[in-house]
Design a protein around this motif. Sequence first.
Motif, short mmCIF file in Angstrom:
data_model
loop_
_atom_site.label_atom_id
_atom_site.label_comp_id
_atom_site.label_asym_id
_atom_site.label_seq_id
_atom_site.Cartn_x
_atom_site.Cartn_y
_atom_site.Cartn_z
N ARG A 1 1.24 -1.55 0.23
CA ARG A 1 0.27 -0.06 0.21
C ARG A 1 1.13 1.67 0.06
NH1 ARG A 1 -5.14 0.05 2.45
NH2 ARG A 1 -6.50 -1.88 1.60
N ASN B 1 0.96 2.48 -3.70
CA ASN B 1 0.06 3.50 -4.52
C ASN B 1 -0.92 4.51 -3.35
OD1 ASN B 1 -1.41 2.46 -2.71
ND2 ASN B 1 -3.57 1.49 -3.99
N MET C 1 -1.50 4.54 -0.54
CA MET C 1 -3.11 4.17 0.60
C MET C 1 -3.02 4.98 1.50
SD MET C 1 -5.23 3.48 -1.57
CE MET C 1 -7.03 2.50 -1.68
N LEU D 1 -4.72 8.24 3.53
CA LEU D 1 -5.83 7.29 4.08
C LEU D 1 -6.06 7.86 5.21
CD1 LEU D 1 -7.65 5.83 0.87
CD2 LEU D 1 -7.23 8.33 1.14
N ILE E 1 -3.06 11.45 -5.33
CA ILE E 1 -3.87 11.41 -6.22
C ILE E 1 -3.42 11.01 -7.92
CG2 ILE E 1 -5.56 12.61 -7.51
CD1 ILE E 1 -6.72 12.95 -5.08
N ARG F 1 -1.97 7.20 -7.77
CA ARG F 1 -3.41 6.19 -8.14
C ARG F 1 -3.41 6.15 -9.10
NH1 ARG F 1 -5.68 9.03 -3.24
NH2 ARG F 1 -4.25 8.26 -1.37
N MET F 2 -2.99 7.05 -10.04
CA MET F 2 -3.53 7.39 -11.48
C MET F 2 -2.84 6.50 -12.49
SD MET F 2 -6.08 10.11 -12.12
CE MET F 2 -5.70 11.60 -12.51
N MET G 1 -4.42 -1.31 -8.15
CA MET G 1 -4.98 -1.66 -7.29
C MET G 1 -6.09 -2.79 -7.65
SD MET G 1 -4.29 -1.09 -3.05
CE MET G 1 -3.52 -2.92 -2.32
N PHE H 1 -7.83 -5.23 -4.70
CA PHE H 1 -8.07 -5.88 -3.40
C PHE H 1 -8.18 -7.23 -2.85
CE2 PHE H 1 -8.77 -1.24 -3.88
CZ PHE H 1 -8.20 -1.13 -3.13
N ALA I 1 -9.25 -2.08 -13.08
CA ALA I 1 -8.01 -1.49 -12.76
C ALA I 1 -7.00 -1.13 -14.34
CB ALA I 1 -7.02 -2.43 -11.40
#
Lengths: 256, 302
Positions: free
Chosen positions: A51, A54, A56, A59, A86, A89-90, A94, A96, A166
């Motif tokens: 994580r 990206n 994550m 958050l 952001i 993540r573009m 991912m 899950f 994804a």
Amino acid sequence: MLTSAVKARVSGLGFWYGNVRALHGLDMEIRDRKVTALIGPSGCGKSTFLRCFNRMHDLTPHTRYEGSIRLYPDDIDLVAKAVDPIEVRMRIGMVFQKPNPFPKSIFENVAYGLRVRGARSRALIEEQVEKALRDAALWDEVKDRLHGPGLSLSGGQQQRLCIARALATDPEMLLFDEPTSALDPIATARIEELITALRERVTVLIVTHNMQQAARVSDFTAFMYLGELVEFDATSKLFTNPGRKATEDYITGRYG
Amino acid sequence: MLAASGGVVRRKRFDRLFVVLGMLVLIAALAVLLALFTDLVRQGAARLNPDFLTSFASRRPAQAGILAAWVGTSLIMLVTACVAVPVGVAAAIHLEEYAPKNWLTAIIEINVTNLAGVPSIIYGLLALGLFVYEFGLGQSILAAGLTLALLILPIVIVATREALRAVPRTIREAAYALGATRWEVTAHHVLPYSMGGVLTGMIIGLSRAIGETAPIITIGALSFIAFLPTPPFTGEFPFLSFAWLGDPFTAMPIQMFNWVSRPDPAFRVNAAAAGAILLGMTLLMNGLAIWLRHRLRKTFQW
Ligand SMILES: Nc1ncnc2c1ncn2[C@@H]1O[C@H](COP(=O)(O)OP(=O)(O)OP(=O)(O)O)[C@@H](O)[C@H]1O
Ligand SMILES: [Mg+2]
């Protein structure tokens, strides 16, 4: 076969949940368009590591990164404060552990990433959605009900839908966190085939608890223990001739 | 096949006991409501006719109607909904999705919950000072709508937060992982998926507001009004008029209160009829909430 460009270089990567240190100075290289597996006992920090790629963790309040993950060829540091999560993540997708489609139609699930990126042309979106569903080996099963709910699919189909979602945005790297742990053996086999095929176009990083899976799908394997990287090598080498005692114990099942 | 052992049979007895007990309580509550409603309808039967809805209040009980009252109540509810819902939903989104989890947020959260318990007359006094005098809104529909909006704001906020919180974390993560911003995650996913809960909160709030009497008496609702507010639609450009916001008003519960406090027992019939209609309006709103929730639940399931 194992020589390819470096896609990402992890150096001195540490990670903190508040005062709890979850990762200790990780160093490794992720090869371009290869599958790298992360293995290790529960709680060793595999998901935490994954994580980071990206962002994550941004958050979750009170978390902190140390060190760097440099993404090539443009050489940006994925975990640098100055880099917008952001933006990261573009480029890095991912999938899950539990399939998590949106409660929308199959089509809208796959189209969502494109819409966020500002795609407006209906024709272009339709084309990309079909391509992504084909790449995720789901097209034939859903082409007649694209506008039916994504949640009406079976677990294995839902997971492939998540992969299509994804893939639709053409990521450079895909992160998988135990993508088959909620699936039956047949659905698992399909996902594994898919990951193997994906290697042609995208760099894959996959966390798995299943040693056979790591051996089947990956080119490289990293063994982690207590937040540290114990051993990192070509999968064929690591599973047949591990360099460290701890690795050997783990892959032969001598760990709990 | 397994034979049920004595232990299981004994333990299951509590299941059955609880079901029976629950049913009894439920039936009792429904029976009371039904009795109340039928009693109102029976007492007010003589006045439950179209004329009752289309006549103004009058000194002669047989000619008095609730025209000004139901129009007033409807317009007040419109103002209340237009203010309380956007503000309440925005506040809930801020608290749930944006606000950092620190002591300030904690204090705000506790206070929002506490506000739901403040007696409505206090809201009336606050509104009298603030809206009627300070803001110079006078004893108007706008002032009444704002007062009731304030009153139901905590209900809307709490219900909305609960609905937002029910959206699984995994769904948010899926959206974030695709590169969505916080606003996009909220607007495209979290809020639409929790719409059922938001609407339910809104209607519970409104059905609380519709029967409130104390605060709007405090700000000065009139109990005898023989004219309607300015119509909101006009014949010429721009076709919409907001002049009605500044008009004086009366409302259903006030009209009822006025009638029951008259010495002439004939007015009781009017009060009962108005009560039946008010209760009907409330039940209709609750029915709408249930229907909406049911429909949305079918759309969004996980
Ligand atoms: N939000 C959190 N706050 C504090 N500590 C956490 C948090 N999430 C994980 N940890 C801790 O970080 C460590 C690594 O957790 P992580 O989830 O990365 O392990 P994992 O290797 O993925 O395990 P598993 O195989 O069970 O999924 C664990 O000790 C865990 O307790
Ligand atoms: Mg994990």
